[in-house]
Design a protein around this motif. Structure first.
Motif, PDB file in Angstrom:
ATOM      1  N   VAL A   1      78.857  -5.900  13.814  1.00 35.48           N
ATOM      2  CA  VAL A   1      78.164  -5.192  12.806  1.00 35.48           C
ATOM      3  C   VAL A   1      77.043  -4.503  13.543  1.00 35.48           C
ATOM      4  O   VAL A   1      76.016  -4.988  14.184  1.00 35.48           O
ATOM      5  N   GLY A   2      76.879  -3.523  12.880  1.00 38.91           N
ATOM      6  CA  GLY A   2      75.587  -2.427  13.218  1.00 38.91           C
ATOM      7  C   GLY A   2      74.910  -2.207  11.848  1.00 38.91           C
ATOM      8  O   GLY A   2      75.446  -2.083  10.894  1.00 38.91           O
ATOM      9  N   ILE A   3      73.382  -2.571  11.948  1.00 38.45           N
ATOM     10  CA  ILE A   3      72.640  -2.198  10.681  1.00 38.45           C
ATOM     11  C   ILE A   3      71.736  -0.964  10.964  1.00 38.45           C
ATOM     12  O   ILE A   3      71.195  -0.828  11.917  1.00 38.45           O
ATOM     13  N   LEU A   4      71.791  -0.188   9.944  1.00 37.97           N
ATOM     14  CA  LEU A   4      71.069   1.077  10.114  1.00 37.97           C
ATOM     15  C   LEU A   4      69.740   0.646   8.946  1.00 37.97           C
ATOM     16  O   LEU A   4      70.059   0.556   7.914  1.00 37.97           O
ATOM     17  N   ASP A   5      68.708   0.617   9.758  1.00 39.02           N
ATOM     18  CA  ASP A   5      67.447   0.345   8.759  1.00 39.02           C
ATOM     19  C   ASP A   5      66.887   1.514   8.188  1.00 39.02           C
ATOM     20  O   ASP A   5      66.312   2.479   9.074  1.00 39.02           O
ATOM     21  N   SER A   6      67.090   1.908   7.043  1.00 44.04           N
ATOM     22  CA  SER A   6      66.594   3.355   6.402  1.00 44.04           C
ATOM     23  C   SER A   6      65.140   3.245   6.238  1.00 44.04           C
ATOM     24  O   SER A   6      64.480   4.254   5.553  1.00 44.04           O
ATOM     25  N   GLY A   7      64.503   2.081   6.413  1.00 40.36           N
ATOM     26  CA  GLY A   7      62.943   2.092   6.407  1.00 40.36           C
ATOM     27  C   GLY A   7      62.324   1.829   4.774  1.00 40.36           C
ATOM     28  O   GLY A   7      63.285   1.325   3.865  1.00 40.36           O
ATOM     29  N   ILE A   8      61.267   1.963   4.681  1.00 38.76           N
ATOM     30  CA  ILE A   8      60.734   1.590   3.109  1.00 38.76           C
ATOM     31  C   ILE A   8      59.888   2.976   2.769  1.00 38.76           C
ATOM     32  O   ILE A   8      59.877   4.016   3.443  1.00 38.76           O
ATOM     33  N   THR A   9      59.886   3.117   1.374  1.00 40.31           N
ATOM     34  CA  THR A   9      59.090   4.178   0.866  1.00 40.31           C
ATOM     35  C   THR A   9      57.676   3.577   0.314  1.00 40.31           C
ATOM     36  O   THR A   9      57.689   2.818  -0.410  1.00 40.31           O
TER      37      THR A   9
END
Length: 73
Positions: free
Chosen positions: A43-51
């Motif tokens: 499993v790979g996780i892409l953390d798109s961050g926060i706003t």
């Protein structure tokens, strides 16, 4: 001199509309129907961050000062 780099924020929208088909999860013959339940899956996780502008991050005065709770991190 101690700054390695500065980049302007860019908005990226994750495109996942093809992911279920790519993973073989769609249709009557999908992975789940032939007994594949996750063995040997990476499993790979892409953390798109926060706003930061999201109201959830607003300091509305309702938060306890963490230092008064014994947090010193």
């Amino acid at each position: 001199p101690d700054v390695a780099g500065v980049w302007e924020d860019e908005v990226f929208v994750p495109q996942t509309s093809n992911t279920p088909a790519f993973l073989g999860l769609t249709g009557a013959g999908g992975q789940h129907t032939i007994g594949i339940k996750g063995e040997d899956v990476i499993v790979g996780i892409l953390d798109s961050g926060i706003t930061p502008e999201n109201p959830s991050f607003a300091d509305d005065g309702s938060y306890t000062d963490a230092s008064t709770l014994g947090w010193n991190g």
